[in-house]
Design a protein around this motif. Sequence first.
Motif: not given
Length: 125
Positions: A52-62
Amino acid sequence: MNRLIPFALCLALILCAGAALAADDAQHPFTVHFVVVPGTMPDGSDSSPAIMEFKKEAIKLAGGYTELGQTHGGSLNNGAVKDQENVSFIIGADKDISRELKAVSKKLFKGNGAFILCWPGKVIF
């Protein structure tokens, strides 16, 4: 009449070339990232919170991601195949963000983090 045929062929060729160039204008350079994160943490616990945290970071980055879901992989461990349960994503971005994704995955999933494969591509929005 004979002059009309070459004219019609030239006109058709020009129109086809124009359509092809217009289609190329709609494409934008993009980097595609295929990311595989572990389905379990190194201690054997569930990796859902880290995912879930990885998904949030992916949204921030891409700006977003596409989750392909559960995938299965394997590696050799002392000569035997060790099966692994994973979760895979496709993440597209305007630039190569593989280093950033790797750093995030190492922090969240510990150990080696994610497997990341990236390649250049084009995108049409």
